[in-house]
Design a protein around this motif. Structure first.
Motif, PDB file in Angstrom:
ATOM      1  N   ASP A 187       0.716  -1.145  -0.097  1.00  0.00           N
ATOM      2  CA  ASP A 187       0.041  -0.098   0.249  1.00  0.00           C
ATOM      3  C   ASP A 187       0.927   1.347   0.143  1.00  0.00           C
ATOM      4  O   ASP A 187       0.425   2.293  -0.331  1.00  0.00           O
ATOM      5  CB  ASP A 187      -0.916  -0.067   1.434  1.00  0.00           C
ATOM      6  CG  ASP A 187      -1.992   0.914   1.242  1.00  0.00           C
ATOM      7  OD1 ASP A 187      -2.521   1.157   0.132  1.00  0.00           O
ATOM      8  OD2 ASP A 187      -1.982   1.750   2.175  1.00  0.00           O
ATOM      9  N   THR A 188       2.285   1.217   0.289  1.00  0.00           N
ATOM     10  CA  THR A 188       2.937   2.246   0.292  1.00  0.00           C
ATOM     11  C   THR A 188       3.775   2.475  -0.924  1.00  0.00           C
ATOM     12  O   THR A 188       4.163   1.631  -1.709  1.00  0.00           O
ATOM     13  CB  THR A 188       3.966   2.007   1.581  1.00  0.00           C
ATOM     14  OG1 THR A 188       3.318   1.846   2.819  1.00  0.00           O
ATOM     15  CG2 THR A 188       4.983   3.133   1.685  1.00  0.00           C
ATOM     16  N   ALA A 232      -3.586   7.726  -6.166  1.00  0.00           N
ATOM     17  CA  ALA A 232      -4.427   6.916  -5.211  1.00  0.00           C
ATOM     18  C   ALA A 232      -5.175   6.022  -5.685  1.00  0.00           C
ATOM     19  O   ALA A 232      -5.757   5.072  -4.929  1.00  0.00           O
ATOM     20  CB  ALA A 232      -5.515   8.147  -4.956  1.00  0.00           C
ATOM     21  N   HIS A 235      -2.468   3.216  -4.424  1.00  0.00           N
ATOM     22  CA  HIS A 235      -1.884   3.230  -3.240  1.00  0.00           C
ATOM     23  C   HIS A 235      -2.345   4.293  -2.167  1.00  0.00           C
ATOM     24  O   HIS A 235      -3.110   5.013  -2.607  1.00  0.00           O
ATOM     25  CB  HIS A 235      -0.240   3.562  -3.272  1.00  0.00           C
ATOM     26  CG  HIS A 235       0.589   2.774  -4.056  1.00  0.00           C
ATOM     27  ND1 HIS A 235       0.930   1.566  -3.686  1.00  0.00           N
ATOM     28  CD2 HIS A 235       0.989   3.144  -5.519  1.00  0.00           C
ATOM     29  CE1 HIS A 235       1.721   1.053  -4.904  1.00  0.00           C
ATOM     30  NE2 HIS A 235       1.754   1.708  -5.925  1.00  0.00           N
ATOM     31  N   GLY A 236      -2.489   3.737  -0.883  1.00  0.00           N
ATOM     32  CA  GLY A 236      -2.999   4.622  -0.011  1.00  0.00           C
ATOM     33  C   GLY A 236      -2.277   5.426   1.005  1.00  0.00           C
ATOM     34  O   GLY A 236      -2.484   6.084   1.993  1.00  0.00           O
ATOM     35  N   ARG A 237      -0.860   5.122   0.990  1.00  0.00           N
ATOM     36  CA  ARG A 237       0.045   5.450   1.719  1.00  0.00           C
ATOM     37  C   ARG A 237       1.332   5.986   0.652  1.00  0.00           C
ATOM     38  O   ARG A 237       1.984   5.393   0.222  1.00  0.00           O
ATOM     39  CB  ARG A 237       0.540   4.554   2.819  1.00  0.00           C
ATOM     40  CG  ARG A 237       1.654   5.065   3.565  1.00  0.00           C
ATOM     41  CD  ARG A 237       2.124   4.094   4.700  1.00  0.00           C
ATOM     42  NE  ARG A 237       3.247   4.422   5.618  1.00  0.00           N
ATOM     43  CZ  ARG A 237       3.272   5.073   6.409  1.00  0.00           C
ATOM     44  NH1 ARG A 237       1.882   5.429   7.073  1.00  0.00           N
ATOM     45  NH2 ARG A 237       4.290   5.348   7.281  1.00  0.00           N
ATOM     46  N   LEU A 238       1.676   7.402   0.735  1.00  0.00           N
ATOM     47  CA  LEU A 238       2.825   7.820   0.045  1.00  0.00           C
ATOM     48  C   LEU A 238       3.674   8.723   0.827  1.00  0.00           C
ATOM     49  O   LEU A 238       3.278   9.522   1.719  1.00  0.00           O
ATOM     50  CB  LEU A 238       2.061   9.153  -1.049  1.00  0.00           C
ATOM     51  CG  LEU A 238       0.840   8.602  -1.662  1.00  0.00           C
ATOM     52  CD1 LEU A 238       0.321  10.057  -2.648  1.00  0.00           C
ATOM     53  CD2 LEU A 238       1.130   7.485  -2.552  1.00  0.00           C
ATOM     54  N   ARG A 255      -1.469  16.208  -0.183  1.00  0.00           N
ATOM     55  CA  ARG A 255      -2.057  15.900   1.234  1.00  0.00           C
ATOM     56  C   ARG A 255      -3.534  16.538   0.971  1.00  0.00           C
ATOM     57  O   ARG A 255      -4.660  15.857   1.223  1.00  0.00           O
ATOM     58  CB  ARG A 255      -1.362  16.353   2.295  1.00  0.00           C
ATOM     59  CG  ARG A 255      -1.885  15.761   3.594  1.00  0.00           C
ATOM     60  CD  ARG A 255      -1.014  16.276   4.834  1.00  0.00           C
ATOM     61  NE  ARG A 255       0.241  15.602   4.846  1.00  0.00           N
ATOM     62  CZ  ARG A 255       1.553  16.280   4.582  1.00  0.00           C
ATOM     63  NH1 ARG A 255       1.637  17.482   4.503  1.00  0.00           N
ATOM     64  NH2 ARG A 255       2.588  15.406   4.600  1.00  0.00           N
ATOM     65  N   LEU A 258      -5.661  14.414  -1.641  1.00  0.00           N
ATOM     66  CA  LEU A 258      -5.821  12.865  -1.361  1.00  0.00           C
ATOM     67  C   LEU A 258      -6.168  13.074   0.285  1.00  0.00           C
ATOM     68  O   LEU A 258      -5.485  12.337   0.878  1.00  0.00           O
ATOM     69  CB  LEU A 258      -4.752  12.072  -1.687  1.00  0.00           C
ATOM     70  CG  LEU A 258      -4.246  12.051  -3.104  1.00  0.00           C
ATOM     71  CD1 LEU A 258      -3.191  11.371  -3.019  1.00  0.00           C
ATOM     72  CD2 LEU A 258      -5.410  11.565  -4.042  1.00  0.00           C
ATOM     73  N   CYS A 261      -5.803   9.400   2.011  1.00  0.00           N
ATOM     74  CA  CYS A 261      -4.680   8.871   1.808  1.00  0.00           C
ATOM     75  C   CYS A 261      -3.776   9.388   3.146  1.00  0.00           C
ATOM     76  O   CYS A 261      -4.024  10.480   3.349  1.00  0.00           O
ATOM     77  CB  CYS A 261      -3.917   8.902   0.584  1.00  0.00           C
ATOM     78  SG  CYS A 261      -4.728   8.189  -0.908  1.00  0.00           S
ATOM     79  N   THR A 262      -2.796   8.654   3.374  1.00  0.00           N
ATOM     80  CA  THR A 262      -1.692   9.102   4.228  1.00  0.00           C
ATOM     81  C   THR A 262      -0.687   9.517   3.426  1.00  0.00           C
ATOM     82  O   THR A 262       0.005   8.964   2.571  1.00  0.00           O
ATOM     83  CB  THR A 262      -1.159   7.922   5.353  1.00  0.00           C
ATOM     84  OG1 THR A 262      -2.284   7.631   6.228  1.00  0.00           O
ATOM     85  CG2 THR A 262      -0.005   8.436   6.155  1.00  0.00           C
ATOM     86  N   VAL A 263      -0.360  10.810   3.590  1.00  0.00           N
ATOM     87  CA  VAL A 263       0.723  11.380   2.719  1.00  0.00           C
ATOM     88  C   VAL A 263       1.993  12.126   3.483  1.00  0.00           C
ATOM     89  O   VAL A 263       1.665  12.837   4.491  1.00  0.00           O
ATOM     90  CB  VAL A 263       0.163  12.710   1.711  1.00  0.00           C
ATOM     91  CG1 VAL A 263       1.583  13.157   0.757  1.00  0.00           C
ATOM     92  CG2 VAL A 263      -0.844  12.069   1.105  1.00  0.00           C
TER      93      VAL A 263
END
Length: 291
Positions: A187-188, A232, A235-238, A255, A258, A261-263
């Protein structure tokens, strides 16, 4: 990485001379007074203007050339030993507003000002191949481009990607060196921007090959919005490595675009730190708590 490095501004000037041979609309305005042999001047003397520090004349000339239909590229801005850094952002914005593309080494222009000009593309190429591709894209489109380069460059410090020669750079360049299935299995995703960010991302991937890696060359609002949607979907984590810090930087922009998502972002090295320490920090951010 064992590769021979070259001066990034030399790549810029040499490629611009080649583009000028194919497109008679391309003009080079050199901001650095005097200096060594310039390949564009040698190849196209009728489209080369070296005005040194005569700033008001340079801006007026650029406006006239753009109005006449020429594709103007300003070189040498900020390279002179007598150049006052405090005036560079003002000069850069003036040339961009006039419709020219500007190569700006080693300096930061106010991103808020750049983003207030919707026609301006913001490029942070990594490697000689990307510098050439950005130049060709700007010449072809006619849109003003803010091109930030480092001191030295090498194609060894670049995300592996095919088909750069024609200047057609996608919003997201996926690292083709990643193992099949890697992008789907994690996911990263590391998101690299610029020479230092890309060098850092490639070093992190050497340590942890299961991480996906995406690379951005353009970070203006329109390109960033297109990149956000593509990132997106996979992936959900950047973890954004490189680029500018602050509210107008790429990490903060992603950020905002998205919210689901975790950025995370690592825009510049830790003061007094080392590259090895930056790799560890980036790896820790990519793996997340407890991994």
């Amino acid at each position: 990485m064992g590769a021979t490095t070259v001066r990034a501004e030399d790549i810029y000037r040499e490629e611009l001379a080649k583009i000028g041979a194919d497109d008679g609309r391309v003009v080079c305005v050199e901001a650095l007074p005097g200096g060594a042999h310039h390949p564009f001047e040698s190849a196209h003397p009728d489209r080369f203007f070296q005005l040194g520090g005569v700033e008001s004349a340079m801006v007026s000339m650029v406006e006239g050339l753009v109005t006449a239909g020429f594709r103007v590229f300003v070189c040498g801005l900020g390279l002179g030993a007598d150049t006052r850094v405090s005036r560079l952002p003002r000069l850069t914005v003036a040339y961009l507003r006039a419709g020219a593309s500007v190569m700006v080494p080693h300096t930061q222009t106010d991103l808020a000002q750049l983003r207030s000009m919707p026609r301006v593309q913001i490029a942070v190429p990594s490697g000689a191949r990307e510098i050439r591709a950005v130049l060709r894209g700007a010449a072809r489109s006619g849109r003003p481009c803010h091109i930030r380069i480092g001191t030295e460059t090498s194609d060894a410090v670049a995300a592996p990607w095919p088909g750069a020669a024609d200047g057609d750079i996608p919003s997201v360049i996926w690292d083709v060196a990643a193992k099949p299935g890697d992008a789907a299995d994690t996911d990263t995703c590391l998101v690299s921007i610029g020479e230092e960010g890309t060098r850092l991302a490639l070093a992190v991937r050497e340590r942890s090959g299961d991480l996906a890696h995406a690379h951005l060359v353009y970070v203006d609002d329109s390109h960033l919005a297109a990149a956000a949607g593509e990132l997106a979907r996979r992936h959900g984590r950047l973890v954004v490595l490189g680029g500018s810090a602050g509210p107008d930087g790429a990490a903060e922009g992603l950020r905002r675009l998205l919210p689901g998502c975790t950025v995370l972002g690592l825009s510049h090295p830790e003061p007094g730190g080392s590259f090895a320490a930056d790799v560890e920090r980036a790896l820790s951010m990519a793996k997340g708590p407890g991994e």
